[in-house]
Design a protein around this motif. Structure first.
Motif, mmCIF file in Angstrom:
data_model
loop_
_atom_site.group_PDB
_atom_site.id
_atom_site.type_symbol
_atom_site.label_atom_id
_atom_site.label_comp_id
_atom_site.label_asym_id
_atom_site.label_seq_id
_atom_site.Cartn_x
_atom_site.Cartn_y
_atom_site.Cartn_z
ATOM 1 N N ALA A 59 0.922 -1.180 -0.003
ATOM 2 C CA ALA A 59 -0.008 -0.193 -0.188
ATOM 3 C C ALA A 59 0.912 0.706 0.406
ATOM 4 N N ASP A 60 2.426 1.387 0.657
ATOM 5 C CA ASP A 60 2.880 2.359 0.384
ATOM 6 C C ASP A 60 3.146 2.433 -0.818
ATOM 7 N N TYR A 63 0.323 3.634 -3.248
ATOM 8 C CA TYR A 63 -0.253 5.042 -2.739
ATOM 9 C C TYR A 63 1.072 5.933 -2.645
ATOM 10 N N ILE A 69 -5.912 11.359 1.259
ATOM 11 C CA ILE A 69 -7.156 10.744 1.261
ATOM 12 C C ILE A 69 -8.598 11.638 1.030
ATOM 13 N N ALA A 97 -9.494 2.733 -5.354
ATOM 14 C CA ALA A 97 -8.031 2.090 -4.200
ATOM 15 C C ALA A 97 -8.620 3.744 -2.692
ATOM 16 N N ALA A 98 -9.491 4.640 -2.788
ATOM 17 C CA ALA A 98 -9.868 5.297 -1.929
ATOM 18 C C ALA A 98 -10.009 3.979 -0.582
ATOM 19 N N ASP A 100 -9.573 1.734 -0.587
ATOM 20 C CA ASP A 100 -8.505 0.435 0.293
ATOM 21 C C ASP A 100 -8.010 1.355 1.432
ATOM 22 N N ARG A 101 -7.436 2.320 1.582
ATOM 23 C CA ARG A 101 -6.610 3.221 1.468
ATOM 24 C C ARG A 101 -7.835 3.827 3.039
ATOM 25 N N LEU A 104 -7.328 0.694 5.535
ATOM 26 C CA LEU A 104 -5.946 1.130 5.521
ATOM 27 C C LEU A 104 -6.098 2.168 7.149
ATOM 28 N N GLU A 106 -6.373 5.604 6.613
ATOM 29 C CA GLU A 106 -5.383 6.651 6.469
ATOM 30 C C GLU A 106 -6.815 7.870 5.859
ATOM 31 N N SER A 107 -7.784 8.095 6.757
ATOM 32 C CA SER A 107 -9.055 8.812 6.713
ATOM 33 C C SER A 107 -8.959 9.122 7.954
ATOM 34 N N ARG A 141 -3.953 -2.496 -6.024
ATOM 35 C CA ARG A 141 -2.357 -1.064 -5.701
ATOM 36 C C ARG A 141 -2.046 -1.237 -7.087
#
Length: 151
Positions: A59-60, A63, A69, A97-98, A100-101, A104, A106-107, A141
């Motif tokens: 993921a790193d 993205y 995000i 992708a969003a 997925d983030r 994970l 990120e938001s 990804r």
């Protein structure tokens, strides 16, 4: 009943995307050899797991350089609400992708929902006619990294 290996048989191979079937007359012996080769190819394909970590970016990696995000989620919503002609593949990729983030963590404004991220990733697999054997989020990804590098 005996089978003569020199008898001629007609084979017809047809795959999606081909303009016309591949049709040839071959001997039964040649057919047997062809079937053995196809069997070997199938066995080799099974040994090479489609989820091979070598081809899936983390993921790193995928993205890196992606927009913030929350800004990306805002763009996705605005675009979806303004689109009267349908959404293109890029939108579906960016949406997958969003999500997925978000899954994970990120938001700061959206709650993580791995099931939604998984389902949206499967939708992208289907949209791309990709194998369902792939790890869906790893596929997202990979595709996002390829898309971002081509922009």
């Amino acid at each position: 009943m005996t089978i003569n290996p020199d008898d001629i048989v007609t084979i017809e191979l047809d795959c999606a995307g081909w303009r016309a079937p591949y049709v040839r007359d071959i001997t039964r012996h040649q057919l047997a050899e062809l079937l053995l080769q196809l069997d070997d190819m199938a066995a080799d394909a099974e040994e090479q797991a489609p989820d091979d970590a070598q081809k899936w970016p983390s993921a790193d990696e995928a993205y890196t350089g992606a927009p913030n995000i929350d800004a990306e989620l805002d763009w996705l919503n605005r675009t979806a609400n303004a689109s009267y002609e349908g959404l293109d593949r890029d939108w579906y990729l960016r949406n997958a992708a969003a999500l997925d983030r978000v899954a994970l963590g990120e938001s700061t404004t959206e709650h993580a929902c791995p099931d939604e991220a998984d389902a949206t990733a499967v939708l992208l697999l289907d949209l791309d006619h990709a194998s369902r054997d792939y790890n869906p989020r790893a596929y997202v990804r990979q595709q996002y990294a390829l898309w971002a590098s081509s922009k």
